[in-house]
Motif scaffolding. Structure first.
Motif, PDB file in Angstrom:
ATOM      1  N   GLU A 157      50.367 -16.267  13.117  1.00 41.49           N
ATOM      2  CA  GLU A 157      51.566 -15.667  12.522  1.00 41.49           C
ATOM      3  C   GLU A 157      52.663 -15.488  13.571  1.00 41.49           C
ATOM      4  OE1 GLU A 157      52.335 -15.182   9.509  1.00 41.49           O
ATOM      5  OE2 GLU A 157      53.938 -13.699   9.514  1.00 41.49           O
ATOM      6  N   TYR A 158      52.287 -15.071  14.799  1.00 40.44           N
ATOM      7  CA  TYR A 158      53.361 -14.813  15.754  1.00 40.44           C
ATOM      8  C   TYR A 158      54.036 -16.084  16.232  1.00 40.44           C
ATOM      9  CZ  TYR A 158      49.574 -15.297  19.247  1.00 40.44           C
ATOM     10  OH  TYR A 158      48.517 -15.727  19.993  1.00 40.44           O
TER      11      TYR A 158
ATOM     12  N   MET B 139      56.374 -16.865  13.395  1.00 39.05           N
ATOM     13  CA  MET B 139      57.539 -15.991  13.421  1.00 39.05           C
ATOM     14  C   MET B 139      58.462 -16.317  14.589  1.00 39.05           C
ATOM     15  SD  MET B 139      57.608 -14.266  10.743  1.00 39.05           S
ATOM     16  CE  MET B 139      58.948 -13.164  11.175  1.00 39.05           C
TER      17      MET B 139
ATOM     18  N   HIS C  44      54.615 -18.993  24.850  1.00 35.78           N
ATOM     19  CA  HIS C  44      54.010 -18.183  23.796  1.00 35.78           C
ATOM     20  C   HIS C  44      52.535 -18.530  23.586  1.00 35.78           C
ATOM     21  CE1 HIS C  44      57.666 -16.238  22.041  1.00 35.78           C
ATOM     22  NE2 HIS C  44      58.199 -17.139  22.844  1.00 35.78           N
TER      23      HIS C  44
ATOM     24  N   LYS D  31      50.052 -18.689  27.202  1.00 31.92           N
ATOM     25  CA  LYS D  31      49.636 -17.413  27.793  1.00 31.92           C
ATOM     26  C   LYS D  31      48.547 -16.749  26.947  1.00 31.92           C
ATOM     27  CE  LYS D  31      51.069 -13.235  30.028  1.00 31.92           C
ATOM     28  NZ  LYS D  31      52.049 -12.186  30.197  1.00 31.92           N
ATOM     29  N   ASN D  32      48.596 -16.996  25.640  1.00 35.31           N
ATOM     30  CA  ASN D  32      47.549 -16.436  24.794  1.00 35.31           C
ATOM     31  C   ASN D  32      46.250 -17.235  24.872  1.00 35.31           C
ATOM     32  OD1 ASN D  32      48.492 -14.047  23.084  1.00 35.31           O
ATOM     33  ND2 ASN D  32      50.238 -15.423  23.023  1.00 35.31           N
TER      34      ASN D  32
ATOM     35  N   LEU E 218      45.861 -11.331  32.366  1.00 36.43           N
ATOM     36  CA  LEU E 218      46.473 -12.161  31.328  1.00 36.43           C
ATOM     37  C   LEU E 218      46.582 -11.435  29.996  1.00 36.43           C
ATOM     38  CD1 LEU E 218      44.597 -15.453  32.133  1.00 36.43           C
ATOM     39  CD2 LEU E 218      47.058 -15.151  32.254  1.00 36.43           C
TER      40      LEU E 218
ATOM     41  N   PRO F 178      47.252  -8.044  28.131  1.00 32.87           N
ATOM     42  CA  PRO F 178      47.729  -6.675  28.292  1.00 32.87           C
ATOM     43  C   PRO F 178      46.856  -5.639  27.590  1.00 32.87           C
ATOM     44  CG  PRO F 178      49.240  -7.982  26.963  1.00 32.87           C
ATOM     45  CD  PRO F 178      48.246  -8.927  27.547  1.00 32.87           C
ATOM     46  N   LYS F 179      46.153  -6.042  26.545  1.00 27.09           N
ATOM     47  CA  LYS F 179      45.318  -5.070  25.834  1.00 27.09           C
ATOM     48  C   LYS F 179      44.174  -4.596  26.717  1.00 27.09           C
ATOM     49  CE  LYS F 179      46.011  -6.594  21.168  1.00 27.09           C
ATOM     50  NZ  LYS F 179      45.442  -7.229  20.009  1.00 27.09           N
TER      51      LYS F 179
ATOM     52  N   VAL G 172      51.078  -8.499  13.572  1.00 31.63           N
ATOM     53  CA  VAL G 172      50.664  -9.812  14.065  1.00 31.63           C
ATOM     54  C   VAL G 172      51.846 -10.780  14.192  1.00 31.63           C
ATOM     55  CG1 VAL G 172      48.301  -9.639  13.257  1.00 31.63           C
ATOM     56  CG2 VAL G 172      50.025 -10.618  11.757  1.00 31.63           C
ATOM     57  N   SER G 173      53.042 -10.305  13.884  1.00 35.04           N
ATOM     58  CA  SER G 173      54.170 -11.220  13.953  1.00 35.04           C
ATOM     59  C   SER G 173      54.805 -11.217  15.339  1.00 35.04           C
ATOM     60  CB  SER G 173      55.204 -10.881  12.886  1.00 35.04           C
ATOM     61  OG  SER G 173      55.929  -9.749  13.269  1.00 35.04           O
ATOM     62  N   LEU G 174      54.347 -10.316  16.207  1.00 34.17           N
ATOM     63  CA  LEU G 174      54.860 -10.295  17.580  1.00 34.17           C
ATOM     64  C   LEU G 174      53.776 -10.829  18.510  1.00 34.17           C
ATOM     65  CD1 LEU G 174      56.438  -6.759  17.362  1.00 34.17           C
ATOM     66  CD2 LEU G 174      57.711  -8.893  17.602  1.00 34.17           C
ATOM     67  N   ASN G 175      54.202 -11.578  19.513  1.00 38.21           N
ATOM     68  CA  ASN G 175      53.248 -12.186  20.439  1.00 38.21           C
ATOM     69  C   ASN G 175      52.582 -11.109  21.286  1.00 38.21           C
ATOM     70  OD1 ASN G 175      51.996 -13.638  22.527  1.00 38.21           O
ATOM     71  ND2 ASN G 175      53.410 -15.337  22.195  1.00 38.21           N
ATOM     72  N   PRO G 176      51.239 -11.009  21.223  1.00 34.82           N
ATOM     73  CA  PRO G 176      50.559  -9.912  21.916  1.00 34.82           C
ATOM     74  C   PRO G 176      50.629  -9.988  23.442  1.00 34.82           C
ATOM     75  CG  PRO G 176      48.972 -11.463  21.018  1.00 34.82           C
ATOM     76  CD  PRO G 176      50.315 -11.868  20.486  1.00 34.82           C
ATOM     77  N   ALA G 177      50.990 -11.135  23.981  1.00 31.41           N
ATOM     78  CA  ALA G 177      50.901 -11.312  25.433  1.00 31.41           C
ATOM     79  C   ALA G 177      52.210 -11.029  26.159  1.00 31.41           C
ATOM     80  CB  ALA G 177      50.414 -12.723  25.754  1.00 31.41           C
ATOM     81  N   PHE G 178      53.282 -10.725  25.416  1.00 39.15           N
ATOM     82  CA  PHE G 178      54.577 -10.514  26.079  1.00 39.15           C
ATOM     83  C   PHE G 178      55.172  -9.163  25.701  1.00 39.15           C
ATOM     84  CE2 PHE G 178      53.993 -15.064  25.898  1.00 39.15           C
ATOM     85  CZ  PHE G 178      54.402 -15.468  27.156  1.00 39.15           C
TER      86      PHE G 178
ATOM     87  N   TRP H  28      61.118  -8.829  26.485  1.00 39.50           N
ATOM     88  CA  TRP H  28      61.109 -10.248  26.835  1.00 39.50           C
ATOM     89  C   TRP H  28      61.236 -11.105  25.581  1.00 39.50           C
ATOM     90  CZ3 TRP H  28      58.544 -14.694  25.727  1.00 39.50           C
ATOM     91  CH2 TRP H  28      58.687 -15.762  26.624  1.00 39.50           C
TER      92      TRP H  28
ATOM     93  N   GLU I 258      64.465 -13.476  24.731  1.00 37.80           N
ATOM     94  CA  GLU I 258      64.337 -14.922  24.590  1.00 37.80           C
ATOM     95  C   GLU I 258      65.095 -15.413  23.352  1.00 37.80           C
ATOM     96  OE1 GLU I 258      60.571 -16.605  23.543  1.00 37.80           O
ATOM     97  OE2 GLU I 258      61.032 -18.471  24.573  1.00 37.80           O
TER      98      GLU I 258
ATOM     99  N   TYR J  16      54.128  -3.487  25.112  1.00 44.43           N
ATOM    100  CA  TYR J  16      53.511  -4.643  24.459  1.00 44.43           C
ATOM    101  C   TYR J  16      53.314  -4.312  22.986  1.00 44.43           C
ATOM    102  CZ  TYR J  16      52.532  -6.798  28.952  1.00 44.43           C
ATOM    103  OH  TYR J  16      52.658  -7.388  30.168  1.00 44.43           O
TER     104      TYR J  16
ATOM    105  N   HIS K  42      50.866  -4.204  21.007  1.00 38.99           N
ATOM    106  CA  HIS K  42      49.744  -3.359  20.592  1.00 38.99           C
ATOM    107  C   HIS K  42      49.996  -1.884  20.902  1.00 38.99           C
ATOM    108  CE1 HIS K  42      48.595  -3.916  24.852  1.00 38.99           C
ATOM    109  NE2 HIS K  42      48.039  -2.740  24.714  1.00 38.99           N
ATOM    110  N   GLU K  43      51.062  -1.603  21.654  1.00 40.96           N
ATOM    111  CA  GLU K  43      51.383  -0.207  21.960  1.00 40.96           C
ATOM    112  C   GLU K  43      52.367   0.382  20.949  1.00 40.96           C
ATOM    113  OE1 GLU K  43      50.954  -0.327  26.781  1.00 40.96           O
ATOM    114  OE2 GLU K  43      52.701  -1.245  25.889  1.00 40.96           O
TER     115      GLU K  43
ATOM    116  N   ARG L 117      64.609  -8.419  15.971  1.00 38.83           N
ATOM    117  CA  ARG L 117      64.569  -9.831  16.375  1.00 38.83           C
ATOM    118  C   ARG L 117      65.282 -10.697  15.339  1.00 38.83           C
ATOM    119  NH1 ARG L 117      58.905 -12.779  17.433  1.00 38.83           N
ATOM    120  NH2 ARG L 117      58.537 -12.113  15.295  1.00 38.83           N
TER     121      ARG L 117
END
Lengths: 346, 668
Positions: A243-244, A247, A262, A265-266, A339, A341-342, B432-438, B442, B446, B483, B485-486, B499
């Motif tokens: 989904e991300y 989006m 995007h 990195k995941n 890598l 963040p969680k 889930v629509s936002l990238n969990p790694a950034f 940021w 972008e 992030y 998840h926070e 966004r």
């Protein structure tokens, strides 16, 4: 912000000294998550080393005869045999032998080789760099080639994708020492490009050092590369359907950024996991490759020690290999936390 | 099988049919599996028989002293080795110890891994935790090194060395068995069996064993392949099979020592090793596929049973009448969807329509609600407007007009310039629509930089914070550093909206933006959307199934049912005078509509899935007003009154027409 969360809530009664100590340790670990992760992993070394070193003693207890008989041969007198047994501590109960060994090991003394009478620790330390270079090189090949090919085949699901499946299967089926044998046959014997065996230390010439490592590294690394590529491809394909990513596309983010930032990195934690698993299996593979290319590393040392029944040396090698496995796991955990963040905040 | 039936089956102890026979039959239909099995059978037979048939080969120290290192010839098919021995004979005899090593490992893994896994999964709790701890420990031991220790103490003892490998590998099998056992344990009929006093050994063998067989067989093929590699490796080191007995690993080692004189010698045993491992690998893959096929075949059979009726008319969807005003690229219309249809290509070939005959318009600054039950094609329509249909789905008919361009005809590059910049999307699931790694900042920066080229990174980040502030996030600087998840769901949805605003679009598609949120947060998000529309004059296409939201927010409502637009009217008209029976039924089923003590009326039946649509009216089966004529042919979308669309052949009933006078009419 992290520390603010961990601070004691205003409504709580004032903390006692124990709770203060616990709280500050918790806060400290919260700030130094990297160190915390490393410490936690390093602690697993203790049971692992205990188990690995105990295996040797348990096995020895089952066999008739012992190291003293091995050293003296069948013709020795009973007195000489008994004296040597006492000297080696073999007359003690097995449990005491083990605790004696442990006590010395904790002080950094892993005993003396039965075959050469040399100090186990110094022999191993001397040979350690060869094995480390071999493994680092092979890991670089696996990581770089695996990720590049994996991403490429995830983005363009074409013949590369199918080729990887076939190559991964062949890689699974081909022993590293046979790949090495083929490389020697083609590149050393037929073309004379690279040395077929032996090792040149870095200090004795960087170019010679590099030449002596190229074939062993290739032999060790190639068979796992396709496996990593396959995993990276699966992870990337899954993420590209998430989904991300959808989006991000809907927000107008460019395709290259989607793939290389995007998605990659995941996918990285999964790539790191599979590279870490390959690294652990490389420890075994290194033994075979060192034997093939006559590289004087820990692997070759293990083989010769087995042939000579040099039990103290084997025991020492186990310790080093176990530390190596734990070190790989620590590295995997740390990069995982870095890598993802969680994991880092959790 | 229902729970009661299953319970009866357990109590009567009637045998539960294992999937094994059918698995084998499926397996034997695959040519690559048959080839692998035959090949492995031949190698194993040679390994068992040949060394006993020719003990002289096994004990031969030296061969023909005059013909050493000869290449393949008629006398020696695979040539001779450094001592003049026949390589072909040694290769056949070498299969013995190699396959023996494989057999030992497979046996140990099976005998150890199966019971441990079953016990861990079945008993769970402390037993499981202990087994798990032990497994972790064993799995982190370096395997080959432990084998070397065994061989140092017991030289050339293949049983112990390969057995040790089996012990080290067993936890992997145990984990797989454990997970299956765990899932069986949680099933109701097993609970019932335990309560009724059936012994656990019986349950394990009768219920758990058949279920794990499939995955265990796959694992065994993989274990065999790995064990073969390990055996060859140790034999190559000369630690497993004492000379002069041949082994494949030993033959490769011989070949390497003669590599300068006779490079051929590394090939026979090397190829034998690769091919045999490959056969195990191919067998494992085929077994896995055969197991998976069992599931998918059951699934497809269910689908086939459900798919009795053919899909409604192929090609152009049935849309009869023209829209009230010219729906072309006019100036007063921002988005015009015309006769729009989407289909997916089935794996078996052929197409299944997902939506057809979709038609609606969105004027600048207007909020249009797209309503209907789940599975009516609302999201598919929204996705198609963004040009983000999933793989396999494609536009079959119609146009999407936006700013004078037909979006269905644009290239991917042209669409990418529109996405985010002119049309933006806010999704159903903010988390889930936002990238969990950034970090949030940021991700926003972008998108900002994408839409405003030439902006510096620092400026883009400042603009990102401004955007976060504009959606009323408290402490936007700090949110930017977080992030995904926070964040809470409501915060994440605000970020998503921020966004979407980054490119300053003219149309915002909000796909059920509040479904996943708490009720109080829902209202806040809706307020925010309303505010955005007022301040920026942005049009919003709001997908929802909540009539309260619709009444609260929208100017017009477009009702979709089973892939079609069935009604389109101003919001007042929809509530006061719905024309289509589906709209009426939906309104009646709306919780805010009925009194609290009454039973809430529901629409009987379910929305037919794509591929199951009837030939005639899609709603016929569930409609209280249906007549024979409804099922005859496709119903066109017609204009019962100015500014209204309806897809119902009974819409011109007199009662409806008289009430039409109270309609407030369209806004267009």
């Amino acid at each position: 912000m992290t520390s603010a969360k961990l601070d004691v809530a205003p409504g709580e009664p004032s903390p006692g000294p124990l709770r203060w100590a616990y709280g500050s340790a918790h806060r400290w670990l919260g700030r130094h998550w990297l160190l915390g992760t490393m410490l936690r992993r390093a602690l697993t070394l203790v049971p692992l080393l205990l188990a690995a070193s105990a295996i040797n003693f348990i096995l020895i207890s089952f066999i008739p005869g012992d190291a003293a008989r091995d050293i003296l041969g069948d013709q020795a007198s009973a007195e000489a045999y008994a004296a040597l047994r006492q000297e080696l501590g073999l007359d003690l109960p097995l449990w005491n032998q083990y605790t004696n060994w442990l006590g010395a090991a904790v002080r950094g003394d892993l005993g003396t080789s039965l075959a050469t009478n040399e100090d186990v620790v110094s022999v191993i330390t001397e040979r350690l760099p060869v094995t480390l270079w071999l493994m680092v090189g092979a890991l670089l090949v696996i990581a770089v080639a695996g990720i590049v090919v994996g991403v490429l085949s995830a983005v363009r699901r074409n013949w590369i994708s199918r080729l990887i499946d076939i190559v991964a299967m062949i890689g699974f089926a081909t022993p590293s020492f046979w790949i090495g044998a083929l490389l020697i046959s083609w590149l050393s014997v037929s073309l004379g490009l690279l040395p077929a065996s032996g090792y040149v230390a870095f200090g004795d010439g960087a170019d010679l050092w590099l030449q002596s490592l190229i074939l062993p590294v290739a032999a060790l690394g190639l068979s796992s590369t396709a496996t990593v590529a396959k995993q990276v491809r699966e992870a990337m394909a899954e993420i590209m359907g998430s989904e991300y990513v959808r989006m991000a596309l809907a927000s107008g983010v460019s395709y290259p950024s989607i793939i290389f930032r995007h998605a990659l990195k995941n996918a990285a934690p999964r790539a790191v996991t599979v590279i870490g698993l390959s690294a652990v299996s490389l420890v075994g593979g290194a033994v075979l490759v060192e034997a093939l290319f006559a590289l004087p590393g820990l692997g070759l040392l293990s083989v010769t020690s087995v042939q000579k029944h040099d039990l103290p040396m084997i025991q020492g090698l186990i310790v080093y290999f176990a530390v190596m496995v734990v070190a790989i796991n620590v590295l995997v955990d740390v990069s995982y936390a870095w890598l993802n963040p969680k994991v880092r905040k959790g | 099988m229902t729970e009661t039936q299953a319970l009866m089956a357990t109590l009567n102890a009637s045998p539960r049919r294992a999937p094994a026979p059918r698995l084998w039959r499926r397996l034997l239909r695959k040519p690559e599996a048959v080839v692998s099995i035959v090949f492995l059978g031949v190698v194993t037979a040679i390994g068992v028989i040949y060394p006993r048939l020719r003990p002289d080969v096994v004990t031969q120290f030296a061969g023909d002293a005059t013909g050493m290192l000869s290449g393949p010839s008629s006398a020696h098919w695979l040539g001779t080795d450094g001592l003049g021995r026949d390589v072909f004979e040694r290769l056949l005899a070498g299969a013995g110890p190699t396959m023996e090593g494989v057999g030992i490992t497979v046996l140990v893994v099976l005998l150890l891994g199966m019971p441990i896994g079953m016990i861990a999964g079945f008993f769970g709790g402390r037993v499981d935790a202990m087994i798990n701890w032990g497994s972790d420990l064993v799995l982190s031991l370096p395997g080959l090194i432990i084998q070397l220790v065994v061989l140092a103490v017991y030289p050339a003892n293949q049983w112990l060395a390969m057995g040790a490998f089996g012990i080290l590998y067993a936890p992997r099998l145990a984990r797989i068995v454990r997970s299956v056992a765990l899932s069986v344990r949680e099933e109701l009929y097993v609970d019932a069996a335990i309560v009724s006093g059936v012994s656990w050994t019986f349950i394990l063998t009768r219920h758990v064993l058949p279920r794990v067989t499939g995955s265990v067989v796959v694992q065994m093929a993989i274990v065999a392949g790995i064990a073969l590699q390990v055996q060859t490796g140790l034999a190559f080191l000369g630690l497993l099979v004492p000379a002069p007995a041949p082994s494949w690993g030993g033959l490769i080692a011989d070949g390497i020592s003669n590599i300068a004189l006779q490079p051929w010698l590394i090939w026979p045993a090397g190829l034998a090793t690769v091919l045999t491992t490959l056969a195990f690998g191919v067998l494992a893959d085929s077994l896995r596929d055969a197991g998976a096929e069992g599931w998918s075949r059951q699934g497809s059979r269910l689908l086939l049973a459900a798919r009795r009726r053919p899909a409604s008319g192929s090609g152009k969807p049935a849309v009869g009448a023209a829209p009230p005003e010219d729906a072309g690229p006019g100036s007063d219309v921002l988005l015009a969807v015309e006769d729009f249809g989407v289909a997916v290509t089935k794996p078996s070939g052929g197409e299944t329509l997902l939506v057809e005959g979709v038609r609606f318009e969105v004027a600048p600054g207007e909020i249009v609600g797209l309503v209907g039950e789940s599975g009516c094609g609302k999201t598919t329509t929204a996705t198609a407007v963004m040009g983000l249909l999933p793989d396999g789905a494609h536009v079959t008919s119609g146009h999407i007009w936006y700013g004078g361009r037909d979006l269905t005809a644009l290239s991917e590059a042209e669409l990418r310039r529109i996405r985010g910049k002119e049309i933006a999307l806010v999704s159903q699931e903010p988390m889930v629509s936002l990238n969990p790694a950034f970090r949030i900042g940021w991700q926003l920066a972008e998108v900002v930089r994408r839409h405003q080229s030439g902006l510096s990174r620092a400026d883009a980040e400042r603009r990102a914070v401004d955007l976060l502030r504009s959606v009323h996030l408290p402490d936007p600087e700090q949110v930017a550093r977080r992030y995904p998840h926070e964040l809470s769901g409501g915060m994440a949805q605000r970020v998503s909206i921020a966004r979407a605003l980054a490119g300053d679009p003219d149309l915002l598609i909000a796909d059920e933006p509040t479904t996943a949120l708490d009720v109080t947060v829902q209202a806040e998000i809706l307020d925010l959307l309303r505010e955005i529309r007022h301040e920026r004059g942005m049009a919003i296409l709001l997908i929802t199934h909540d009539w309260g939201v619709l009444a609260d927010m929208c100017d017009r409502a477009v009702v979709m049912y089973a892939g079609q637009v069935v009604e389109d009217a101003s919001i007042e008209a929809v509530f006061t005078r719905p024309l289509h029976p589906y709209t009426t039924a939906l309104l009646e089923a709306n919780p805010q509509h009925g009194a609290a003590e009454e039973m809430l009326p529901t629409i009987p039946g379910v929305v037919p899935s794509p591929g199951d649509w009837p030939v005639g009216c899609h709603f016929e089966e569930r409609c209280g007003h249906a007549t024979a004529a409804c099922g005859e042919h496709g119903v066109p979308l017609e204009i019962p009154a100015p500014g209204r669309l309806c897809r119902c052949i009974h819409v011109d009933r007199p009662a409806l027409l008289t009430l039409e006078t109270v309609d407030h009419g369209g806004e267009r």
